[in-house]
Write an enzyme that holds these catalytic residues in place. Structure first.
Site, mmCIF file in Angstrom:
data_model
loop_
_atom_site.group_PDB
_atom_site.id
_atom_site.type_symbol
_atom_site.label_atom_id
_atom_site.label_comp_id
_atom_site.label_asym_id
_atom_site.label_seq_id
_atom_site.Cartn_x
_atom_site.Cartn_y
_atom_site.Cartn_z
ATOM 1 N NE ARG A 24 -4.227 -1.597 0.343
ATOM 2 C CZ ARG A 24 -5.340 -1.481 1.060
ATOM 3 N NH1 ARG A 24 -5.545 -0.433 1.817
ATOM 4 N NH2 ARG A 24 -6.242 -2.415 0.989
ATOM 5 N NE ARG A 28 -7.252 5.628 2.657
ATOM 6 C CZ ARG A 28 -8.126 4.803 3.225
ATOM 7 N NH1 ARG A 28 -9.310 5.246 3.566
ATOM 8 N NH2 ARG A 28 -7.809 3.547 3.465
ATOM 9 N NE ARG A 37 -9.734 7.733 -3.038
ATOM 10 C CZ ARG A 37 -11.014 7.918 -2.852
ATOM 11 N NH1 ARG A 37 -11.711 8.663 -3.695
ATOM 12 N NH2 ARG A 37 -11.630 7.375 -1.826
ATOM 13 C CG ASP A 72 -8.943 -3.005 -4.173
ATOM 14 O OD1 ASP A 72 -8.442 -2.296 -3.290
ATOM 15 O OD2 ASP A 72 -9.642 -4.000 -3.930
ATOM 16 C CE1 TYR A 149 -13.141 -7.013 1.975
ATOM 17 C CE2 TYR A 149 -11.418 -8.496 1.216
ATOM 18 C CZ TYR A 149 -11.825 -7.432 1.989
ATOM 19 O OH TYR A 149 -10.919 -6.785 2.789
HETATM 20 O O1 CP3 Z 1 0.027 -1.454 -2.520
HETATM 21 C C1 CP3 Z 1 -0.310 -0.573 -3.328
HETATM 22 O O2 CP3 Z 1 0.162 0.588 -3.280
HETATM 23 C C2 CP3 Z 1 -1.190 -0.934 -4.507
HETATM 24 C C3 CP3 Z 1 -2.560 -0.676 -4.385
HETATM 25 C C4 CP3 Z 1 -3.496 -1.596 -3.618
HETATM 26 C C5 CP3 Z 1 -4.794 -1.180 -3.251
HETATM 27 N N1 CP3 Z 1 -5.451 -2.230 -2.713
HETATM 28 C C6 CP3 Z 1 -5.387 0.164 -3.452
HETATM 29 C C7 CP3 Z 1 -6.396 0.619 -2.478
HETATM 30 C C8 CP3 Z 1 -3.371 -2.914 -3.222
HETATM 31 C C9 CP3 Z 1 -2.164 -3.849 -3.332
HETATM 32 C C10 CP3 Z 1 -4.615 -3.318 -2.653
HETATM 33 C C11 CP3 Z 1 -4.871 -4.680 -2.157
HETATM 34 C C12 CP3 Z 1 -6.073 -4.923 -1.341
HETATM 35 N N2 CP3 Z 1 -7.318 -4.385 -1.470
HETATM 36 C C13 CP3 Z 1 -6.115 -5.881 -0.314
HETATM 37 C C14 CP3 Z 1 -4.983 -6.784 0.071
HETATM 38 C C15 CP3 Z 1 -3.953 -6.046 0.821
HETATM 39 C C16 CP3 Z 1 -4.262 -5.816 2.253
HETATM 40 O O3 CP3 Z 1 -4.071 -4.664 2.679
HETATM 41 O O4 CP3 Z 1 -4.587 -6.782 2.940
HETATM 42 C C17 CP3 Z 1 -7.410 -5.859 0.228
HETATM 43 C C18 CP3 Z 1 -7.921 -6.691 1.379
HETATM 44 C C19 CP3 Z 1 -8.179 -4.919 -0.528
HETATM 45 C C20 CP3 Z 1 -9.609 -4.599 -0.392
HETATM 46 C C21 CP3 Z 1 -9.786 -3.186 -0.021
HETATM 47 N N3 CP3 Z 1 -9.578 -2.112 -0.859
HETATM 48 C C22 CP3 Z 1 -10.208 -2.679 1.231
HETATM 49 C C23 CP3 Z 1 -10.520 -3.517 2.453
HETATM 50 C C24 CP3 Z 1 -10.248 -1.278 1.109
HETATM 51 C C25 CP3 Z 1 -10.719 -0.277 2.109
HETATM 52 C C26 CP3 Z 1 -9.623 0.003 3.048
HETATM 53 C C27 CP3 Z 1 -9.745 1.282 3.778
HETATM 54 O O5 CP3 Z 1 -8.765 1.518 4.493
HETATM 55 O O6 CP3 Z 1 -10.724 2.004 3.642
HETATM 56 C C28 CP3 Z 1 -9.813 -0.954 -0.185
HETATM 57 C C29 CP3 Z 1 -9.642 0.424 -0.724
HETATM 58 C C30 CP3 Z 1 -8.282 0.736 -1.264
HETATM 59 N N4 CP3 Z 1 -7.591 0.015 -2.185
HETATM 60 C C31 CP3 Z 1 -7.506 1.871 -0.936
HETATM 61 C C32 CP3 Z 1 -6.333 1.810 -1.707
HETATM 62 C C33 CP3 Z 1 -5.180 2.781 -1.770
HETATM 63 C C34 CP3 Z 1 -7.976 2.952 0.031
HETATM 64 C C35 CP3 Z 1 -7.763 4.283 -0.556
HETATM 65 C C36 CP3 Z 1 -8.864 5.188 -0.886
HETATM 66 O O7 CP3 Z 1 -10.025 5.109 -0.438
HETATM 67 O O8 CP3 Z 1 -8.493 6.107 -1.636
#
Ligand code: CP3
Length: 343
Positions: A24, A28, A37, A72, A149
């Protein structure tokens, strides 16, 4: 043989200094991400290759040794027939969570070019823009984490519905997992063909399972994906990541991966010994350590590096993704510290 220290470490080749990247790392906690964003939804950032490319490159200013595709893990669900959204403050919401065999049977085992062409376009564009500065990591979610999910409809604490299907209707469970595994296998292959130089499989929530249940309900499906990718020639490094996996490490290793992810609950030296020194490991700083004073942060980073002991095959990372409020200057300081460290 590659000249990139990140790819070399994945394959347990010698490196000048320990490579470092952060799960990640685009997100943010970075002001330039938050600025984008304000103008675009998360799905827009994922679906417009120019934007995905811009975000992917943002963390390079920190000096990290790899870029990770901005996307994602949930993106494949939409073309498979399970649309979702990122609801404000709630995380992902799947519109019609899986609750019947008919819904599982209706899921489409897509070709990635069909519904995920925009991701493959982003991979090609990012490779062009990177111009050889650092390698590009592609990724996908693992079947258990994606199934959770799909079934829960969003984030979960106890995974009750997921486990209810798994224990109560194993035939439907394996049908669902089989479809997800085949889509993920094709998707990761397609990312590699488009230019990803390494891929990571995110099984973020698999630590919810006991070793027996992992072996029975999950491992065959992960093997389907990783067995196929590990056979590629020339080899493309594959990182197999999970959290809460202290009791699963040997089973995860047997399922595949050149690199096994360790989280902070497993001391790195123990985890590596259990995985075996014929594999590389990635990790494993607690992401919340980055909120501590810098001298405390450095003490923890040093502990991770000393546990790796300069053995070839360590990729420095956190044990899970960077948290949104993390100070950027601390992330930069950790990157520099890892690069400057001599045991
Ligand atoms: O690592 C990176 O920089 C690449 C981008 C990336 C995102 N999601 C962008 C994202 C990666 C590798 C993921 C993987 C992902 N997505 C996982 C596996 C990794 C982990 O952390 O366990 C999971 C479980 C998800 C599903 C997901 N996407 C969730 C649960 C959320 C909400 C999280 C939150 O904190 O609100 C997301 C949203 C998401 N995907 C964000 C980002 C940067 C949040 C950013 C935003 O809202 O702008």
């Amino acid at each position: 043989m590659s000249n990139f220290r990140f790819l070399r470490a994945c394959m347990r080749q010698s490196v000048d200094v320990t490579p470092v990247w952060f799960m990640r790392q685009a997100g943010r906690y970075m002001p330039e991400y938050r600025a984008l964003r304000e103008k675009h939804t998360l799905l827009e950032l994922c679906k417009k290759p120019e934007l995905a490319c811009e975000v992917t490159l943002q963390p390079l200013r920190l000096g990290v040794d790899a870029a990770i595709l901005f996307a994602d893990i949930l993106l494949p669900l939409e073309p498979m027939g399970a649309p979702f959204e990122f609801a404000k403050g709630e995380g992902p919401v799947v519109h019609s969570p899986i609750a019947s065999r008919a819904q599982i049977d209706a899921l489409r085992v897509i070709e990635p070019q069909e519904g995920l062409g925009y991701v493959l376009d982003a991979v090609r564009m990012i490779r062009r823009e990177l111009a050889g500065r650092v390698p590009l990591i592609g990724f996908a979610g693992a079947p258990f984490t994606l199934a959770s999910y799909l079934i829960e409809g969003g984030k979960s604490t106890h995974f009750t519905k997921t486990k209810k299907l798994m224990y109560g209707d194993p035939e439907s469970w394996h049908a669902l997992m089989g479809k997800l595994a085949e889509v993920v296998r094709r998707y990761l292959r397609a990312q590699i063909e488009a230019g990803a130089q390494c891929v990571q499989l995110f099984d973020s929530w698999v630590g919810q399972l006991s070793p027996d249940d992992y072996a029975e309900y999950v491992q065959p499906h992960v093997k389907h994906i990783l067995g196929d990718l590990m056979a590629l020639s020339p080899a493309v490094p594959v990182i197999h990541f999970g959290t809460g996996t202290h009791s699963l490490l040997e089973l995860q290793r047997d399922a595949g991966g050149h690199v096994i992810g360790l989280d902070w609950r497993t001391p790195l030296a123990d985890g590596w010994a259990r995985v075996g020194h014929d594999r590389a490991v990635q990790g494993n700083l607690d992401p919340t350590v980055l909120f501590a004073p810098l001298d405390v942060v450095k003490k923890h980073v040093r502990r991770v590096l000393d546990a790796a002991g300069g053995r070839p095959g360590h990729v420095f990372n956190l044990g899970h993704g960077i948290l949104p409020e993390t100070p950027v200057d601390v992330v930069k300081a950790v990157t520099d510290f890892v690069h400057e460290y001599r045991a």
